[in-house]
Each structure stands twice: as structure tokens, then as C-alpha cells.
Design a protein around this motif. Sequence first.
Motif, PDB file in Angstrom:
ATOM      1  N   TYR A  41     -10.602  -7.212  -9.600  1.00 13.79           N
ATOM      2  CA  TYR A  41     -10.334  -6.276  -8.508  1.00 13.79           C
ATOM      3  C   TYR A  41      -8.879  -5.850  -8.498  1.00 13.79           C
ATOM      4  O   TYR A  41      -7.982  -6.684  -8.557  1.00 13.79           O
ATOM      5  N   THR A  42      -8.643  -4.540  -8.465  1.00  9.68           N
ATOM      6  CA  THR A  42      -7.288  -4.016  -8.318  1.00  9.68           C
ATOM      7  C   THR A  42      -7.304  -3.010  -7.172  1.00  9.68           C
ATOM      8  O   THR A  42      -8.086  -2.055  -7.189  1.00  9.68           O
ATOM      9  N   PRO A  43      -6.489  -3.213  -6.158  1.00  5.87           N
ATOM     10  CA  PRO A  43      -6.493  -2.275  -5.030  1.00  5.87           C
ATOM     11  C   PRO A  43      -5.996  -0.904  -5.464  1.00  5.87           C
ATOM     12  O   PRO A  43      -5.091  -0.780  -6.281  1.00  5.87           O
ATOM     13  N   ARG A  44      -6.632   0.133  -4.936  1.00  8.16           N
ATOM     14  CA  ARG A  44      -6.241   1.497  -5.263  1.00  8.16           C
ATOM     15  C   ARG A  44      -5.808   2.219  -4.007  1.00  8.16           C
ATOM     16  O   ARG A  44      -6.360   2.000  -2.931  1.00  8.16           O
ATOM     17  N   ALA A  45      -4.822   3.070  -4.143  1.00  5.75           N
ATOM     18  CA  ALA A  45      -4.388   3.903  -3.025  1.00  5.75           C
ATOM     19  C   ALA A  45      -5.394   5.028  -2.836  1.00  5.75           C
ATOM     20  O   ALA A  45      -6.050   5.457  -3.798  1.00  5.75           O
ATOM     21  N   THR A  68      -6.944   8.627  -2.722  1.00  8.49           N
ATOM     22  CA  THR A  68      -6.589   9.759  -3.582  1.00  8.49           C
ATOM     23  C   THR A  68      -6.008  10.907  -2.778  1.00  8.49           C
ATOM     24  O   THR A  68      -5.207  11.682  -3.281  1.00  8.49           O
TER      25      THR A  68
END
Length: 50
Positions: A31-35, A37
Motif C-alpha cells: 500500500y502506498t498512499p496517493r494524493a 488527483t
Amino acid sequence: MHPWHTVTSALAPFLLFASMALLSRARPASYTPRAPTTWQVRFIDPELVP
């Protein structure tokens, strides 16, 4: 009132909320947190407002 009734009445909600907290913190290893869009403001549809 029986003492075990008091103990189980205290433990049941504690274990319920503790399990919810642990499940909400669980993530896959990849899991990698994403900002987000887009940062646009979302307006309420005027047709839905009475």
C-alpha cells in the motif's frame, strides 16, 4: 448483579471497538498512499436543493 455480568458487559464493547480499530489500520504490504488527483471544489447540484 453477578460480577461476571459486569466484566462481560465491559469487555464486549472494548473488544468490538479494538477489533474495528485494528482492522481499520490493517493495510496490504504494497500500500502506498496517493494524493487526490484533483483539488476541485464539489458543489451540490442545484436541481437537488429544494
